[in-house]
Design a protein around this motif. Structure first.
Motif, mmCIF file in Angstrom:
data_model
loop_
_atom_site.group_PDB
_atom_site.id
_atom_site.type_symbol
_atom_site.label_atom_id
_atom_site.label_comp_id
_atom_site.label_asym_id
_atom_site.label_seq_id
_atom_site.Cartn_x
_atom_site.Cartn_y
_atom_site.Cartn_z
ATOM 1 N N ILE A 297 13.846 1.158 -2.663
ATOM 2 C CA ILE A 297 12.594 1.030 -1.903
ATOM 3 C C ILE A 297 12.054 2.432 -1.666
ATOM 4 O O ILE A 297 12.760 3.292 -1.126
ATOM 5 C CB ILE A 297 12.792 0.304 -0.567
ATOM 6 C CG1 ILE A 297 13.591 -0.984 -0.752
ATOM 7 C CG2 ILE A 297 11.449 -0.005 0.073
ATOM 8 C CD1 ILE A 297 13.897 -1.707 0.543
ATOM 9 N N ILE A 298 10.829 2.669 -2.065
ATOM 10 C CA ILE A 298 10.182 3.972 -1.883
ATOM 11 C C ILE A 298 9.086 3.830 -0.824
ATOM 12 O O ILE A 298 8.239 2.928 -0.917
ATOM 13 C CB ILE A 298 9.572 4.479 -3.202
ATOM 14 C CG1 ILE A 298 10.653 4.557 -4.287
ATOM 15 C CG2 ILE A 298 8.920 5.846 -3.009
ATOM 16 C CD1 ILE A 298 10.105 4.910 -5.661
ATOM 17 N N VAL B 70 10.365 8.850 1.369
ATOM 18 C CA VAL B 70 11.694 8.415 1.809
ATOM 19 C C VAL B 70 12.136 7.296 0.868
ATOM 20 O O VAL B 70 11.380 6.355 0.632
ATOM 21 C CB VAL B 70 11.681 7.927 3.266
ATOM 22 C CG1 VAL B 70 13.048 7.373 3.659
ATOM 23 C CG2 VAL B 70 11.281 9.057 4.210
ATOM 24 N N VAL B 71 13.331 7.429 0.332
ATOM 25 C CA VAL B 71 13.831 6.480 -0.663
ATOM 26 C C VAL B 71 15.090 5.809 -0.129
ATOM 27 O O VAL B 71 16.035 6.491 0.286
ATOM 28 C CB VAL B 71 14.143 7.173 -2.005
ATOM 29 C CG1 VAL B 71 14.681 6.174 -3.015
ATOM 30 C CG2 VAL B 71 12.893 7.847 -2.542
ATOM 31 N N VAL B 72 15.102 4.469 -0.142
ATOM 32 C CA VAL B 72 16.285 3.694 0.239
ATOM 33 C C VAL B 72 16.923 3.161 -1.034
ATOM 34 O O VAL B 72 16.246 2.504 -1.842
ATOM 35 C CB VAL B 72 15.916 2.529 1.180
ATOM 36 C CG1 VAL B 72 17.147 1.671 1.471
ATOM 37 C CG2 VAL B 72 15.305 3.050 2.471
ATOM 38 N N THR C 264 0.814 -1.217 0.000
ATOM 39 C CA THR C 264 0.000 0.000 0.000
ATOM 40 C C THR C 264 0.844 1.261 0.000
ATOM 41 O O THR C 264 0.573 2.218 -0.729
ATOM 42 C CB THR C 264 -0.943 0.003 1.210
ATOM 43 O OG1 THR C 264 -1.733 -1.184 1.204
ATOM 44 C CG2 THR C 264 -1.858 1.218 1.189
ATOM 45 N N SER C 265 1.902 1.280 0.821
ATOM 46 C CA SER C 265 2.730 2.483 0.933
ATOM 47 C C SER C 265 4.204 2.197 0.676
ATOM 48 O O SER C 265 5.053 3.048 0.957
ATOM 49 C CB SER C 265 2.569 3.110 2.324
ATOM 50 O OG SER C 265 2.992 2.202 3.330
ATOM 51 N N ILE C 266 4.516 1.021 0.130
ATOM 52 C CA ILE C 266 5.909 0.634 -0.101
ATOM 53 C C ILE C 266 6.051 0.054 -1.505
ATOM 54 O O ILE C 266 5.228 -0.777 -1.927
ATOM 55 C CB ILE C 266 6.394 -0.397 0.936
ATOM 56 C CG1 ILE C 266 6.198 0.131 2.362
ATOM 57 C CG2 ILE C 266 7.862 -0.755 0.700
ATOM 58 C CD1 ILE C 266 6.499 -0.892 3.439
ATOM 59 N N GLN C 267 7.092 0.481 -2.190
ATOM 60 C CA GLN C 267 7.405 -0.070 -3.510
ATOM 61 C C GLN C 267 8.876 -0.470 -3.534
ATOM 62 O O GLN C 267 9.757 0.339 -3.249
ATOM 63 C CB GLN C 267 7.132 0.962 -4.607
ATOM 64 C CG GLN C 267 7.549 0.505 -6.008
ATOM 65 C CD GLN C 267 7.359 1.596 -7.043
ATOM 66 O OE1 GLN C 267 6.574 2.531 -6.845
ATOM 67 N NE2 GLN C 267 8.064 1.496 -8.159
#
Length: 793
Positions: free
Chosen positions: A359-360, A388-390, A320-323
């Motif tokens: 990962i976004i 926030v982007v990893v 839902t909130s993570i890609q």
């Protein structure tokens, strides 16, 4: 044999001694329960001895506060006791088991005391049916019930009595494990800290302590499933969210010895997605409140980064909130977020042959703290205003571009940052702002980690303040140079007595100190504009000399005040000019040097001497080094004001000593006026300077910029130009030059004398010199030497 299997091949769990007589089980857990058999061979006849071993987790018995007070008039006392699942418990009083209400993991004792009996009693909650464990303290827990006839403010049948601000510990309701802290407020027990963890999550937390690598896939699948089934209860309980983060952190650490495939990572991110969902911001605020080094949110981010390092294969995960995108690339790479309300873009222009993991997160802005290297979490104005982007890759990347959507359009002052685990804060090192369009911020960074943008609701117009500052500093420097030129011109005629001499020495040193400080300011501003964060190596020298010379400015103001005090109050004391000069220079430059050196020495080690953002100046948020300037400066302002009051009182009541020469009286009056005007101005200036530390109101910043940048003009006007003697001497010097030029060019004495007469008549009418027209005429017609005598009179 363990459950009919040979344990020897599995050396990760079992150790067998050299003589095969001892079996050691590592990281024992309940799953190690079963039949253990020892096989001995004698004369080819096997002899088997076996035993069923039950391994259970050591129980935790919770009864709440161990000491409680009840009123003698209360006949019923309620006591609750909870224990880990799989155990039974009972309440005991004087070795007699008390009848209790039994739940799944809790029993409730409603004890009815005999009427009129008012005595202290101790109740014990112990494991039921395990008498062999009664000698171990973990098998029981006690509550002492005291009685009182006094009147208390708070009353509860379980917590007992208490007065205002008293605290008591109670146990959680059914389905939760842990305790709740209550405080007596407004005549009732109010919960102030809830440490209740959902029971099913608490069971996972116990299991993870003995988890082995091979069990990670099954464990994560079960955790993800249970988290999804209990999402509402979990997101409303900060203690449960913290417990899940602790579990994920341990899983991430355990995974460093293996590789993680898509199913495990998918279950990991499903769990994360639930605890960072958009409706849990209040829960995370509680977890992050008042904590800096052990934020639960930072442990979560650390766990995500660690487990991302262990991924294998290429795959995509969307929650839902993570890609998550894990892709092998050989050329340039770009990706755009597909999450709802997010179009964050990541672009890498030059990429070696690597596999990259991106990962976004679209909701971590509600989770992570906002402190950076230049402010702490107490500054609630700063916001994470985007995704926030990893970014994780096993090679060095020199250029990554991020285009973040702005979540809140009302915020300004964007900073491109990454989370620095070493500094435990957001850091902008290696990142710069490259674009600021409506609704989107573009950042460029030269490394990989977790990135985002920080913004604040205050947007102080930088160009306006810069314009005011630079124009003001230019005026200030020009004024100081003019002040020094005037002092050079009038020096001989204005330093005939010790008082006047020391006054002009002070003014010259004040002007020189401020002039050099302004030059250092311009150098520091140039360094700050070239690079952000500011370079410690390039910025520190400018800051040191600014600090030193700004302090010297104030200490020479102190010298002026002390001179005024000495010459008006201590009239019977006499001090030579050489001695006064020695004291003045020791105090004027020695004290600032000591303070500046100590400041560097005390903050240089942790590199907290200067600010790391926006400007070259003493650090405030981390080391409070700025106090090494503010405290001495404002202290001197206070001392000067006290001296001024004392001196004015004496001068107004008794006047200046009759033995004081007129020129010296004039010098004292000028010093008093200078101290009276410049001290409040300088004090007010740096008072507003303190205001800029704690407020972002535009008015405060503008006033400070104006006052601070125009200090040189104030010194010129109030320290030099308002002195009538200086004006007279300056006018005389300029008149001499004009007169000499006129005399050289004249062809007859008559014309020269007429010209000179007109000039001096004009000067007399301006009250520059107190001489008669007759004397003036005769003096001019005599010779040029007579003219010199009149001018220097």
């Amino acid at each position: 044999m363990v459950n009919n299997k040979d344990p020897a091949p599995d050396n990760t769990r079992y150790i067998i001694s050299n003589n095969n007589s001892t079996l050691t089980v590592k990281n024992t857990s309940e799953s190690d329960s079963g039949r253990y058999a020892c096989i001995m061979q004698t004369n080819e006849i096997p002899y088997i001895q076996w035993q069923n071993i039950v391994i259970k987790q050591r129980p935790t018995i919770i009864v709440g506060d161990p000491n409680r007070v009840f009123s003698c008039e209360d006949n019923t006392v309620q006591l609750r006791c909870s224990v880990d699942a799989g155990y039974s418990i009972e309440w005991v009083l004087n070795e007699a088991v008390q009848p209790s209400e039994v739940g799944s993991d809790m029993i409730i004792l409603n004890y009815n005391r005999p009427t009129g009996i008012c005595k202290e009693e101790t109740f014990t909650c112990r494991l039921k049916g395990l008498t062999q464990l009664q000698n171990y303290s973990y098998s029981w827990s006690r509550v002492t019930v005291k009685t009182s006839t006094e009147v208390y403010e708070c009353k509860n049948e379980e917590l007992g009595l208490g007065n205002s601000n008293d605290e008591k510990t109670g146990i959680c309701e059914n389905g939760f494990k842990g305790t709740i802290t209550y405080r007596c407020e407004s005549q009732k027990w109010t919960p102030v800290q809830d440490n209740c963890v959902l029971e099913v999550i608490d069971n996972f937390k116990s299991k993870v302590e003995s988890l082995i690598v091979a069990e990670i896939p099954e464990f994560m699948a079960n955790l993800s499933s249970v988290t999804a089934q209990n999402s509402i209860n979990i997101t409303q309980s900060s203690a449960t969210v913290q417990a899940i983060v602790d579990i994920l952190f341990k899983i991430a650490n355990l995974s460093q010895t293996t590789v993680i495939n898509k199913p495990v990572m998918e279950n990991f991110l499903k769990t994360v997605d639930i605890i960072v969902s958009g409706n849990v911001s209040d829960t995370w605020n509680k977890l992050n409140k008042g904590n800096t080094t052990e934020n639960t949110s930072i442990r979560l981010l650390d766990a995500i980064e660690k487990i991302s390092d262990r991924l294998k294969d290429e795959f995509v995960i969307n929650e839902t909130s993570i890609q998550l995108n894990r892709t092998a690339i050989t050329t340039s790479f770009s990706i755009t977020s597909t999450l709802p309300n997010s179009t964050t873009e990541i672009f890498i222009p030059q990429v070696p042959n690597v596999t990259i993991t991106i990962i976004i997160f679209s909701t971590l802005d509600n989770v992570l703290p906002t402190r950076d290297t230049n402010n702490d979490s107490r500054n609630s104005d700063v916001r994470i205003n985007g995704d926030v982007v990893v970014v994780k890759v096993n090679e060095t990347l020199n250029n990554i571009s991020f285009a973040f959507d702005i979540t809140d359009q009302s915020l300004g002052n964007p900073q491109c940052v990454f989370w620095n685990f070493s500094l435990d804060a957001w850091d902008s090192t290696g990142c710069k702002l490259s674009g600021n369009e409506t609704g989107k911020i573009t950042c460029e960074c030269n490394h990989t980690t977790s990135f985002s943008i920080l913004m604040s609701p205050f947007s102080i117009p930088g160009k306006l303040l810069a314009f005011i500052t630079y124009i003001g500093v230019a005026i200030s420097m020009a004024s100081l140079i003019l002040c020094l030129i005037i002092e050079i011109i009038v020096w001989k005629s204005m330093t005939r007595n010790d008082t006047s001499y020391m006054r002009h020495v002070s003014i010259v040193n004040i002007a020189v100190s401020l002039l050099i400080a302004n030059i250092c300011f311009i150098i520091g501003a140039a360094v700050a504009e070239q690079e952000q964060p500011t370079s410690v190596g390039r910025c520190s020298p400018a800051v040191f000399f600014m600090h030193f010379f700004y302090l010297a400015l104030f200490f020479w103001m102190l010298i002026s005040a002390l001179l005024l005090f000495y010459r008006t109050v201590m009239v019977l004391s006499q001090m030579s000019r050489a001695k006064m000069m020695s004291i003045a220079f020791i105090v004027g430059y020695g004290a600032p040097l000591i303070i500046a050196v100590i400041t560097v020495a005390s903050t240089a080690g942790p590199q907290k001497y200067i600010t790391k953002q926006l400007a070259c100046w003493l650090n405030w948020n981390e080391s409070r080094a700025l106090l090494a300037f503010v405290i001495p400066a404002l202290t001197i302002v206070a001392i000067n004001l006290v001296v001024l009051i004392v001196v004015l009182y004496k001068m107004l009541r008794r006047g200046v000593s009759a033995t004081t020469q007129p020129d010296e009286k004039h010098a004292l009056v000028v010093i008093a006026r200078c101290v009276a005007i410049l001290t409040p101005i300088f004090g007010l200036t740096w008072g507003f300077g303190i205001g800029t530390m704690v407020s972002r109101e535009l008015g405060i910043h503008v006033v400070f910029a104006l006052l601070n940048s125009l200090q040189g003009l104030f010194i010129l006007v109030f320290g030099t130009l308002l002195d009538s003697k200086v004006r007279e001497s300056l006018a005389g010097k300029l008149s001499l030059q004009k007169l000499s030029s006129s005399h050289t060019k004249s062809t007859s004495a008559g014309s020269s004398s007429t010209s000179g007469l007109n000039l001096f008549q004009r000067m007399r009418r301006r009250n520059v010199y107190n001489v008669s027209e007759g004397n003036l005429s005769s003096a001019v017609t005599d010779s040029s030497n007579s003219s010199h005598a009149i001018i220097n009179n």
